[in-house]
Design a protein around this motif. Structure first.
Motif, PDB file in Angstrom:
ATOM      1  N   ILE A  26     -47.826  21.575 -19.876  1.00  0.00           N
ATOM      2  CA  ILE A  26     -49.163  21.213 -19.234  1.00  0.00           C
ATOM      3  C   ILE A  26     -49.555  20.344 -21.123  1.00  0.00           C
ATOM      4  CG2 ILE A  26     -51.208  20.566 -18.814  1.00  0.00           C
ATOM      5  CD1 ILE A  26     -50.431  23.067 -16.930  1.00  0.00           C
ATOM      6  N   ILE A  30     -48.439  16.901 -16.646  1.00  0.00           N
ATOM      7  CA  ILE A  30     -47.621  17.634 -16.179  1.00  0.00           C
ATOM      8  C   ILE A  30     -46.115  17.314 -16.397  1.00  0.00           C
ATOM      9  CG2 ILE A  30     -47.354  19.505 -14.107  1.00  0.00           C
ATOM     10  CD1 ILE A  30     -49.927  19.059 -13.688  1.00  0.00           C
ATOM     11  N   VAL A  41     -57.098  23.421 -17.677  1.00  0.00           N
ATOM     12  CA  VAL A  41     -55.008  24.087 -18.417  1.00  0.00           C
ATOM     13  C   VAL A  41     -55.079  25.054 -18.274  1.00  0.00           C
ATOM     14  CG1 VAL A  41     -53.779  24.319 -20.286  1.00  0.00           C
ATOM     15  CG2 VAL A  41     -55.332  21.732 -20.387  1.00  0.00           C
ATOM     16  N   ASP A  71     -52.156  25.668 -15.657  1.00  0.00           N
ATOM     17  CA  ASP A  71     -50.736  26.582 -16.146  1.00  0.00           C
ATOM     18  C   ASP A  71     -50.549  28.029 -15.076  1.00  0.00           C
ATOM     19  OD1 ASP A  71     -48.812  27.048 -18.295  1.00  0.00           O
ATOM     20  OD2 ASP A  71     -50.296  28.853 -18.661  1.00  0.00           O
ATOM     21  N   SER A 103     -50.233  18.900  -9.922  1.00  0.00           N
ATOM     22  CA  SER A 103     -50.867  18.461 -10.144  1.00  0.00           C
ATOM     23  C   SER A 103     -52.270  17.715  -8.985  1.00  0.00           C
ATOM     24  CB  SER A 103     -50.489  16.993 -10.564  1.00  0.00           C
ATOM     25  OG  SER A 103     -50.160  16.292  -9.783  1.00  0.00           O
TER      26      SER A 103
END
Length: 152
Positions: free
Chosen positions: A8, A28, A74, A78, A97
């Protein structure tokens, strides 16, 4: 434990509607899928954005708060990606996403698809209740429903 096979990254570009501000896009990537961009709802002055560190420059207006929000965003994605990898889920960057796009209730709700037989039985019940005019008399569709019932 499965290794993380995705990355990412953050990319900043001048916002076309407000050139002084930065539009931050999260990219991504997971091999062998194409990179998927996702525009984040976080913005600041473009002159304060550092493309190399993928963060706002320290000691600028709101840098600490904006960088914390970016790190949180993020980290959210993640965590989901690492969880899916650990569970052995086959996923694409596009699925990741859009993970937070829908309300959680919709994501968790199981989609129920009725069987053909159930749909057919409901249609036959509707036929039984249907009445129509035939030669000036009101008649039910019971005979038609009964003949279709034999198909089951």
């Amino acid at each position: 434990m499965a290794s993380t096979t995705f990355t990412i990254r953050l990319k900043g570009q001048p916002d076309k509607n407000r050139p002084d501000f930065v539009k931050i896009t999260m990219i991504i990537y997971k091999d062998p899928y194409p990179r998927v961009p996702k525009v984040l709802p976080i913005t600041g002055l473009y002159k304060n954005w550092d493309q190399k560190t993928q963060r706002f420059r320290p000691r600028t207006d709101n840098a600490t708060a904006l960088n914390a929000m970016l790190a949180q965003k993020v980290e959210e994605f993640d965590i989901i990606g690492r969880t899916w990898d650990r569970q052995g889920v086959k996923w694409t960057p596009k699925q990741l996403s859009h993970y937070y796009d829908k309300p959680r209730e919709i994501l968790l709700r199981e989609t129920v698809i009725p069987s053909v037989k159930k749909e057919y039985e409901e249609w036959i019940e509707e036929l039984r209740k249907t009445e129509k005019m035939k030669n000036g008399h009101l008649v039910t569709c019971e005979p038609y429903a009964h003949s279709n019932e034999s198909i089951l």
